[in-house]
Write a protein that holds these residues in place. Sequence first.
Motif, PDB file in Angstrom:
ATOM      1  N   GLY A  90      -6.195  -5.729   7.209  1.00  0.00           N
ATOM      2  CA  GLY A  90      -5.320  -6.507   6.338  1.00  0.00           C
ATOM      3  C   GLY A  90      -4.764  -5.716   5.175  1.00  0.00           C
ATOM      4  O   GLY A  90      -4.059  -6.267   4.323  1.00  0.00           O
ATOM      5  N   ILE A  91      -5.060  -4.418   5.110  1.00  0.00           N
ATOM      6  CA  ILE A  91      -4.562  -3.566   4.031  1.00  0.00           C
ATOM      7  C   ILE A  91      -3.249  -2.936   4.482  1.00  0.00           C
ATOM      8  O   ILE A  91      -3.222  -2.223   5.490  1.00  0.00           O
ATOM      9  CB  ILE A  91      -5.577  -2.457   3.683  1.00  0.00           C
ATOM     10  CG1 ILE A  91      -6.933  -3.049   3.329  1.00  0.00           C
ATOM     11  CG2 ILE A  91      -5.053  -1.593   2.542  1.00  0.00           C
ATOM     12  CD1 ILE A  91      -8.041  -2.013   3.170  1.00  0.00           C
ATOM     13  N   PRO A  92      -2.155  -3.159   3.763  1.00  0.00           N
ATOM     14  CA  PRO A  92      -0.873  -2.571   4.175  1.00  0.00           C
ATOM     15  C   PRO A  92      -0.780  -1.091   3.817  1.00  0.00           C
ATOM     16  O   PRO A  92      -1.439  -0.608   2.895  1.00  0.00           O
ATOM     17  CB  PRO A  92       0.148  -3.388   3.377  1.00  0.00           C
ATOM     18  CG  PRO A  92      -0.590  -3.834   2.162  1.00  0.00           C
ATOM     19  CD  PRO A  92      -2.018  -4.040   2.592  1.00  0.00           C
ATOM     20  N   VAL A  93       0.059  -0.391   4.564  1.00  0.00           N
ATOM     21  CA  VAL A  93       0.393   0.991   4.250  1.00  0.00           C
ATOM     22  C   VAL A  93       1.734   0.999   3.531  1.00  0.00           C
ATOM     23  O   VAL A  93       2.702   0.384   3.995  1.00  0.00           O
ATOM     24  CB  VAL A  93       0.472   1.857   5.518  1.00  0.00           C
ATOM     25  CG1 VAL A  93       0.978   3.265   5.183  1.00  0.00           C
ATOM     26  CG2 VAL A  93      -0.889   1.938   6.187  1.00  0.00           C
ATOM     27  N   ALA A  94       1.771   1.683   2.385  1.00  0.00           N
ATOM     28  CA  ALA A  94       3.022   1.874   1.638  1.00  0.00           C
ATOM     29  C   ALA A  94       3.451   3.326   1.798  1.00  0.00           C
ATOM     30  O   ALA A  94       2.634   4.238   1.698  1.00  0.00           O
ATOM     31  CB  ALA A  94       2.811   1.539   0.161  1.00  0.00           C
ATOM     32  N   ALA A  95       4.733   3.538   2.064  1.00  0.00           N
ATOM     33  CA  ALA A  95       5.265   4.891   2.214  1.00  0.00           C
ATOM     34  C   ALA A  95       6.270   5.167   1.103  1.00  0.00           C
ATOM     35  O   ALA A  95       7.148   4.344   0.836  1.00  0.00           O
ATOM     36  CB  ALA A  95       5.948   5.056   3.569  1.00  0.00           C
ATOM     37  N   VAL A  96       6.120   6.312   0.437  1.00  0.00           N
ATOM     38  CA  VAL A  96       7.163   6.725  -0.500  1.00  0.00           C
ATOM     39  C   VAL A  96       8.336   7.255   0.315  1.00  0.00           C
ATOM     40  O   VAL A  96       8.155   7.866   1.373  1.00  0.00           O
ATOM     41  CB  VAL A  96       6.650   7.780  -1.499  1.00  0.00           C
ATOM     42  CG1 VAL A  96       5.584   7.192  -2.390  1.00  0.00           C
ATOM     43  CG2 VAL A  96       6.136   9.032  -0.796  1.00  0.00           C
ATOM     44  N   SER A  97       9.559   7.018  -0.186  1.00  0.00           N
ATOM     45  CA  SER A  97      10.720   7.299   0.652  1.00  0.00           C
ATOM     46  C   SER A  97      11.928   7.678  -0.192  1.00  0.00           C
ATOM     47  O   SER A  97      11.836   7.821  -1.406  1.00  0.00           O
ATOM     48  CB  SER A  97      11.026   6.063   1.517  1.00  0.00           C
ATOM     49  OG  SER A  97      11.940   6.362   2.536  1.00  0.00           O
TER      50      SER A  97
END
Length: 329
Positions: free
Chosen positions: A130-137
């Motif tokens: 349930g932990i999302p992955v955040a990507a810098v972009s």
Amino acid sequence: MQTTDIARTAPLPKLTEPRNPGMALDLGWVRAATANRSAIERRCASLPARRSVKKDYQAAWLLKAITCIDLTTLAGDDTAERVRRLCAKARQPLRPDLLAALGFDSLHTGAVCVYHEMVAPAVAALRGSGIPVAAVSTGFPAGLSPFALRLAEIGESVAAGAEEIDIVISRRHVLEGNWQALYDEMRLFREACGEAHVKAILATGELGTLKNVARASLVCMMAGADFIKTSTGKETVNATLPVSLVMIRAIRDYYDRTGIRIGYKPAGGISKAKDALVYLSLIKEELGNRWLQPDLFRFGASSLLGDIERQLEHHVTGAYSAGYRHAVG
């Protein structure tokens, strides 16, 4: 120690707000936004002295802070194994014995934040948590790569499984007062994110004035940002209380006019548990309890978790342990 009291004091529901649909650019509203630096600095200087929590209440606030951390690694020498270790820490940020003593069965961070190349191993390591992955972009951290490539980078990260995208704006649009260009850029970033939530990084240390911070915040929200974020963590000056006050008052203004809640993420330089408590106090006073949930508030941090774990161990045992016993990943 009344551990059940802590559990009751720090409920940790996972709530979700409707996406921000954005609105037409209102230049009258943007140009009317201003910032009284002296008053802002006085307000921020008084906060740490006026708001202090101790003992069980402090432990409850620190547990809350953990759930709002975007556990981050943005180093040039990142490896898949390092990211897997970070994800394991995100799944279990505190030792089981400390969790049990504090009245919790489980706890996890708000998200894990990585570069695009590390999205796939992070998604695999966090599957089912349930932990999302955040990507810098978008050419993080400078945002100066060709625009078509910045849009393509968003698409690649979403396709790889990132549920949140941290984009960087073109600072020159703010410095030149070209609010239409900033709005148009942000709208296209928002569209490229699709169902993934978008956090707009303002890089406030490079915007020159607090007035620019206020105006850039409004424009990004009008263009559909789900979160506004202070910094990449790579600037000379990152998150500060005055900048945070300006941004969260812009969020409050936007909510008052539209009914849409926008999230806030201070990032860079927040490494001590006592700093996290001050930021949480500021959010509570200015925006209210609803913004103290991880769908509306995040810390962009890595070393912060280690210090919080150390403080919680002191709360449970009465003794401080060495920092190296609380490695992040």
